[in-house]
Design a protein around this motif. Structure first.
Motif, PDB file in Angstrom:
ATOM      1  N   UNK A 240       0.849  -1.199   0.000  1.00  0.00           N
ATOM      2  CA  UNK A 240       0.000   0.000   0.000  1.00  0.00           C
ATOM      3  C   UNK A 240       0.880   1.243   0.000  1.00  0.00           C
ATOM      4  N   UNK A 241       0.319   2.338  -0.457  1.00  0.00           N
ATOM      5  CA  UNK A 241       1.073   3.590  -0.478  1.00  0.00           C
ATOM      6  C   UNK A 241       1.452   4.002   0.935  1.00  0.00           C
ATOM      7  N   UNK A 242       0.596   3.692   1.927  1.00  0.00           N
ATOM      8  CA  UNK A 242       0.913   4.039   3.313  1.00  0.00           C
ATOM      9  C   UNK A 242       2.118   3.236   3.800  1.00  0.00           C
ATOM     10  N   UNK A 243       2.143   1.932   3.496  1.00  0.00           N
ATOM     11  CA  UNK A 243       3.281   1.100   3.903  1.00  0.00           C
ATOM     12  C   UNK A 243       4.560   1.572   3.228  1.00  0.00           C
ATOM     13  N   UNK A 244       4.473   1.917   1.949  1.00  0.00           N
ATOM     14  CA  UNK A 244       5.654   2.399   1.230  1.00  0.00           C
ATOM     15  C   UNK A 244       6.198   3.676   1.858  1.00  0.00           C
ATOM     16  N   UNK A 245       5.308   4.575   2.216  1.00  0.00           N
ATOM     17  CA  UNK A 245       5.745   5.832   2.813  1.00  0.00           C
ATOM     18  C   UNK A 245       6.429   5.602   4.155  1.00  0.00           C
ATOM     19  N   UNK A 246       5.856   4.724   4.968  1.00  0.00           N
ATOM     20  CA  UNK A 246       6.440   4.449   6.284  1.00  0.00           C
ATOM     21  C   UNK A 246       7.788   3.755   6.135  1.00  0.00           C
ATOM     22  N   UNK A 247       7.887   2.797   5.222  1.00  0.00           N
ATOM     23  CA  UNK A 247       9.167   2.122   4.995  1.00  0.00           C
ATOM     24  C   UNK A 247      10.225   3.106   4.531  1.00  0.00           C
ATOM     25  N   UNK A 248       9.832   4.040   3.671  1.00  0.00           N
ATOM     26  CA  UNK A 248      10.772   5.043   3.184  1.00  0.00           C
ATOM     27  C   UNK A 248      11.288   5.899   4.345  1.00  0.00           C
ATOM     28  N   UNK A 249      10.370   6.339   5.209  1.00  0.00           N
ATOM     29  CA  UNK A 249      10.768   7.176   6.348  1.00  0.00           C
ATOM     30  C   UNK A 249      11.706   6.407   7.275  1.00  0.00           C
ATOM     31  N   UNK A 250      11.386   5.140   7.574  1.00  0.00           N
ATOM     32  CA  UNK A 250      12.240   4.350   8.455  1.00  0.00           C
ATOM     33  C   UNK A 250      13.590   4.060   7.810  1.00  0.00           C
ATOM     34  N   UNK A 251      13.592   3.856   6.505  1.00  0.00           N
ATOM     35  CA  UNK A 251      14.854   3.628   5.806  1.00  0.00           C
ATOM     36  C   UNK A 251      15.733   4.869   5.847  1.00  0.00           C
ATOM     37  N   UNK A 252      15.112   6.048   5.829  1.00  0.00           N
ATOM     38  CA  UNK A 252      15.853   7.308   5.832  1.00  0.00           C
ATOM     39  C   UNK A 252      16.303   7.720   7.230  1.00  0.00           C
ATOM     40  N   UNK A 253      15.403   7.533   8.208  1.00  0.00           N
ATOM     41  CA  UNK A 253      15.687   8.029   9.555  1.00  0.00           C
ATOM     42  C   UNK A 253      16.047   6.942  10.550  1.00  0.00           C
ATOM     43  N   UNK A 254      15.887   5.679  10.139  1.00  0.00           N
ATOM     44  CA  UNK A 254      16.291   4.511  10.915  1.00  0.00           C
ATOM     45  C   UNK A 254      15.401   4.202  12.108  1.00  0.00           C
ATOM     46  N   UNK A 255      15.011   5.203  12.885  1.00  0.00           N
ATOM     47  CA  UNK A 255      14.193   4.966  14.073  1.00  0.00           C
ATOM     48  C   UNK A 255      13.188   6.110  14.195  1.00  0.00           C
ATOM     49  N   UNK A 256      11.895   5.762  14.358  1.00  0.00           N
ATOM     50  CA  UNK A 256      10.873   6.816  14.419  1.00  0.00           C
ATOM     51  C   UNK A 256       9.783   6.460  15.421  1.00  0.00           C
ATOM     52  N   UNK A 257       9.251   7.478  16.053  1.00  0.00           N
ATOM     53  CA  UNK A 257       8.038   7.333  16.848  1.00  0.00           C
ATOM     54  C   UNK A 257       6.835   7.464  15.922  1.00  0.00           C
TER      55      UNK A 257
ATOM     56  N   UNK B 266      -4.363   6.138  10.691  1.00  0.00           N
ATOM     57  CA  UNK B 266      -3.886   5.414   9.514  1.00  0.00           C
ATOM     58  C   UNK B 266      -2.474   4.875   9.743  1.00  0.00           C
ATOM     59  N   UNK B 267      -1.621   5.681  10.393  1.00  0.00           N
ATOM     60  CA  UNK B 267      -0.248   5.251  10.652  1.00  0.00           C
ATOM     61  C   UNK B 267      -0.232   4.043  11.576  1.00  0.00           C
ATOM     62  N   UNK B 268      -0.997   4.105  12.667  1.00  0.00           N
ATOM     63  CA  UNK B 268      -1.009   2.988  13.615  1.00  0.00           C
ATOM     64  C   UNK B 268      -1.548   1.719  12.971  1.00  0.00           C
ATOM     65  N   UNK B 269      -2.586   1.866  12.153  1.00  0.00           N
ATOM     66  CA  UNK B 269      -3.147   0.699  11.468  1.00  0.00           C
ATOM     67  C   UNK B 269      -2.127   0.087  10.514  1.00  0.00           C
ATOM     68  N   UNK B 270      -1.427   0.949   9.760  1.00  0.00           N
ATOM     69  CA  UNK B 270      -0.408   0.454   8.832  1.00  0.00           C
ATOM     70  C   UNK B 270       0.745  -0.211   9.582  1.00  0.00           C
ATOM     71  N   UNK B 271       1.146   0.367  10.699  1.00  0.00           N
ATOM     72  CA  UNK B 271       2.252  -0.195  11.487  1.00  0.00           C
ATOM     73  C   UNK B 271       1.899  -1.585  12.008  1.00  0.00           C
ATOM     74  N   UNK B 272       0.667  -1.753  12.471  1.00  0.00           N
ATOM     75  CA  UNK B 272       0.245  -3.063  12.978  1.00  0.00           C
ATOM     76  C   UNK B 272       0.345  -4.127  11.889  1.00  0.00           C
ATOM     77  N   UNK B 273      -0.120  -3.782  10.701  1.00  0.00           N
ATOM     78  CA  UNK B 273      -0.043  -4.734   9.593  1.00  0.00           C
ATOM     79  C   UNK B 273       1.389  -5.042   9.202  1.00  0.00           C
ATOM     80  N   UNK B 274       2.259  -4.047   9.240  1.00  0.00           N
ATOM     81  CA  UNK B 274       3.657  -4.231   8.843  1.00  0.00           C
ATOM     82  C   UNK B 274       4.420  -5.055   9.872  1.00  0.00           C
TER      83      UNK B 274
END
Length: 428
Positions: free
Chosen positions: A285-302, A316-324
């Protein structure tokens, strides 16, 4: 010449679809039969084209796509019909606002500078041809295959172009402009964002446009995203290559501007995305892609940082994180207010970034020996003094002291000596 101002205002209020209106002063002779042939070929060749349209005779095809409409018992072209399959000279006369421009600059040298009033179907084909000459691809190995990495993602370009023409305001003067220069690609169109759309909700607002009839015809022909979520494709086209996200920040109330920056692709990240989508058998999903990109760039995120970086809602972020987490893509580190998210270790390991991953664990709560053992286990049970130096940012002597302690505890054993000594985890 009739006024454009009133239709524009009514359209903004949702009372009128300007693109579905009969075009004053036009007749069926203003439509180009060659462009209709082009339309049928596009429907036939495009994956998303509605093949059932091909069985319709010309008049029924035009009616189905709202290219013509009945006025007092006679059919006349609509604005959509003229824009898609009208004769170029009549488009210039009847819709003088329907201009477009394509430019390519190398430094200050102008390589292409073309303006036209061509019907959109022909225009799209021409622009794709132009872009091919200025969109080089490099290939990288992907298993037994080779993965092409274009300078600009093709789906993003096509959706950006479709959006510019479908969402532009045809009641005001101006041109849709495509510009390729040393910095990247820009696609701009007259008319600001539709009411309710802004820079922060581009990816979450319900799809709606300024010219629904034109957008619907584009979808059925196969030129536009069926779901109306072409913006997702535009973002995806940058994210999957680990490049900066599309930039709409120069948009104004009178103009929407999309900028796609030239940037080197992050090949390990691209391969990871391709592997994961192949493993799941479907696109992320576009949400998962965006979160993966942010984590790949910043390594650790709240969660708060991810919300800030993506402009997605916390829900939406929490729902996507649970699935990931369930999919094994990310891990949780810490508890409560200190909870953060990092990419799953196998991702770093596959990308030969194990050291960088282990460094993300909470140094304050885990002693150095445990970090060293974690790294050793992640490297098939092998560790070197230089690995420890890189991991903990300590001196060589400090690294040796840590390894020595682990040897004394029976947790590591010398595998081979010398300048590049290696140590092996003792299996219990």
């Amino acid at each position: 010449m009739y006024s454009y101002e009133i239709p524009s205002r009514l359209s903004e209020l949702g009372m009128l679809d300007y693109s579905a209106q009969p075009l004053a002063g036009s007749t069926l002779d203003d439509l180009d039969s060659n462009q209709r042939v082009r339309l049928r070929k596009i429907v036939q060749n495009r994956q998303g084209g509605e093949k059932s349209l091909l069985a319709l005779p010309d008049e029924e095809l035009d009616i189905a796509l709202r290219l013509i409409t009945n006025v007092a018992g006679n059919y006349v072209p609509t604005v959509t019909g003229m824009l898609l399959i009208g004769k170029e000279e009549r488009i210039a006369e009847l819709i003088p606002t329907a201009k477009s421009a394509f430019q390519v600059l190398e430094g200050t040298a102008v390589r292409i500078n073309e303006e036209s009033n061509k019907p959109l179907l022909e225009l799209f084909e021409n622009y794709e041809t132009y872009v091919k000459a200025w969109n080089p691809e490099r290939e990288t190995e992907y298993g037994l295959f080779r993965l092409p990495i274009p300078e600009f993602d093709w789906s993003a370009f096509r959706e950006g172009l479709v959006n510019a023409f479908c969402h532009r305001d045809y009641t005001i003067l101006g041109a849709v402009r495509v510009l390729i220069d040393d910095e990247g690609m820009s696609i701009s169109n007259p008319g600001g964002f539709i009411d309710g759309v802004n820079l922060k909700n581009l990816l979450t607002v319900e799809p709606h446009g300024r010219n629904p009839a034109l957008a619907d015809a584009m979808k059925r022909i196969g030129l536009a995203e069926k779901t109306g979520r072409g913006i997702d494709r535009i973002y995806e086209g940058s994210i999957v290559y680990g490049r900066p996200w599309p930039d709409y920040s120069e948009s104004t109330s009178r103009n929407v501007k999309l900028f796609i920056q030239r940037a080197k692709a992050d090949l390990p990240f691209t391969k990871f995305i391709v592997d994961e989508q192949n493993r799941q058998g479907k696109p992320l999903s576009i949400y998962a892609l965006m979160i993966l990109f942010v984590l790949n760039s910043e390594r650790r995120c709240t969660v708060e940082r991810i919300v800030e970086a993506t402009n997605l809602s916390e829900k939406k972020v929490k729902s996507a994180l649970e699935g990931m987490i369930e999919q094994g893509l990310i891990e949780i580190s810490g508890k409560g207010k200190n909870r953060t998210y990092i990419l799953e270790k196998k991702i770093y390991r596959n990308n030969k970034e194990t050291i960088r991953c282990v460094r993300q664990t909470d140094v304050n709560s885990i002693r150095y020996p445990e970090l060293v053992m974690e790294l050793a286990n992640a490297q098939n049970g092998i560790i070197t003094k230089q690995n420890v130096v890189d991991l903990l940012k300590v001196t060589p002597s400090q690294a040796y002291s840590i390894i020595k302690k682990l040897k004394e505890e029976g947790r590591l054993v010398l595998l081979c000596g010398g300048k590049y000594s290696k140590y092996k985890v003792v299996e219990l």
